[in-house]
Design a protein around this motif. Structure first.
Motif, short mmCIF file in Angstrom:
data_model
loop_
_atom_site.label_atom_id
_atom_site.label_comp_id
_atom_site.label_asym_id
_atom_site.label_seq_id
_atom_site.Cartn_x
_atom_site.Cartn_y
_atom_site.Cartn_z
N ARG A 49 8.73 -7.75 -45.61
CA ARG A 49 9.81 -8.67 -45.97
C ARG A 49 9.29 -9.76 -46.89
N SER A 64 9.01 -15.67 -47.88
CA SER A 64 9.79 -16.91 -47.89
C SER A 64 11.00 -16.83 -46.97
N GLY A 65 11.32 -15.61 -46.52
CA GLY A 65 12.48 -15.44 -45.65
C GLY A 65 13.74 -15.04 -46.39
N SER A 125 16.41 -12.73 -48.11
CA SER A 125 16.79 -11.35 -47.86
C SER A 125 16.51 -10.47 -49.07
N THR A 163 14.88 -9.82 -40.34
CA THR A 163 14.20 -10.89 -41.06
C THR A 163 12.68 -10.77 -40.94
N LEU A 164 11.99 -11.74 -41.52
CA LEU A 164 10.52 -11.76 -41.51
C LEU A 164 9.99 -11.70 -40.08
N CYS A 165 10.51 -12.54 -39.20
CA CYS A 165 10.20 -12.50 -37.77
C CYS A 165 11.51 -12.24 -37.05
N ILE A 178 6.65 -19.16 -36.89
CA ILE A 178 6.80 -18.19 -37.98
C ILE A 178 5.73 -18.42 -39.04
N ARG A 220 2.82 -15.79 -40.12
CA ARG A 220 2.67 -15.40 -41.53
C ARG A 220 1.20 -15.48 -41.95
#
Length: 271
Positions: free
Chosen positions: A75, A78-79, A81, A90-92, A114, A118
């Motif tokens: 992903r 930066s989060g 989409s 999502t990322l997490c 998060i 990362r």
């Protein structure tokens, strides 16, 4: 020093195989999750077994044992989409592909957590990919980065109907030379199975961030429907029937196709 959860097998062929989603290590989150089974349900089951021939071809393989529930290394960090306007995790992630909550109430990851995940897991995985790209590019004018994935064939929250068996993503043609995409498509067209290029899955962050044809790095994402190589339960499945054990004889036909694809990628890059 390479973290214990990160496996790097170095080869000399112009092919780098990324396996980002077969991990089942929940990194100590077990008690915070609704269930450990739910935390592992969206794993790309058995993809590491399906592609275990890659090293025999001389490919380099990078593989994380960390579950995508902890952090999804495919992903945008930066989060943002990758598929604006469409349902995705999502990322997490805090929910599954089906939309089921992953965490018990109040146990969801905080922004600072998060950030920590990362740095702990996402960055080392991508640093490893970059280091292997640099090493292989030192030996070859062109290399192929092949990102391996799989997903259940029916997931109404993410897509309509039944997903094709083979889903090739090249970021709408931006991540690879057209001639390589054409060669892979020709192989898919001969399988008798359903396939699509840049359909629902166009390639995730790995394909999009590393695929730079102008720099000799050609990235492909292959998203396989699970039914192509393993037996799938109806609907969401349960702890009793998901995942089904890996059956080499059931997987043999698709494995042969995948081997042809990787051999073709190596030949193409070394032309």
């Amino acid at each position: 020093m390479t973290p214990s959860w990160l496996t790097i097998k170095q080869g000399t062929a112009p092919l780098l195989v990324s396996i980002p989603h077969t991990g089942i290590d929940l990194a100590g989150l077990d008690s915070r999750l609704v269930s450990t089974w739910l935390g592992r349900r969206d794993c790309d089951w058995w993809i590491d077994k399906l592609y275990d021939f890659a090293t025999d071809l001389g490919a380099t393989v990078v593989h994380t044992a960390i579950s995508r529930t902890v952090i999804d290394v495919n992903r945008d960090p930066s989060g943002v989409s990758l598929y604006p306007g469409r349902a995705t995790t999502t990322l997490c992630p805090t929910d599954t592909f089906d939309g089921d909550p992953l965490y018990r109430m109040g146990e969801e990851p905080t922004p600072s957590e998060i950030d920590e995940r990362r740095e702990t897991y996402f960055v080392p995985y991508h640093d490893a990919l970059q280091a292997e790209i640099d090493r292989l590019r030192g030996m070859h004018e062109n290399i192929v980065l092949y990102d391996c994935h799989s997903i259940r064939s029916v997931l109404p929250r993410l897509f309509e109907g039944t997903l094709p068996v083979f889903n090739l993503g090249t970021n709408d043609g931006k991540s690879t030379d057209p001639s390589l995409q054409e060669k892979v498509v020709a192989i898919l067209a001969q399988t008798g199975e359903t396939w699509v290029v840049n359909g629902r899955f166009k390639g995730g962050w790995i394909t999009r961030s590393f695929g730079r044809p102008e720099n000799g790095v050609h990235a492909l994402q292959m998203e396989l429907s699970n039914r192509g190589y393993m037996r799938e339960p109806n609907q969401k499945g349960s702890p009793e029937n998901w995942p089904e054990p890996y059956d080499p004889s059931y997987a043999a036909p698709i494995r042969a196709t995948l081997k042809t694809i990787l051999e073709t990628a190596i030949d193409w890059a070394g032309r």
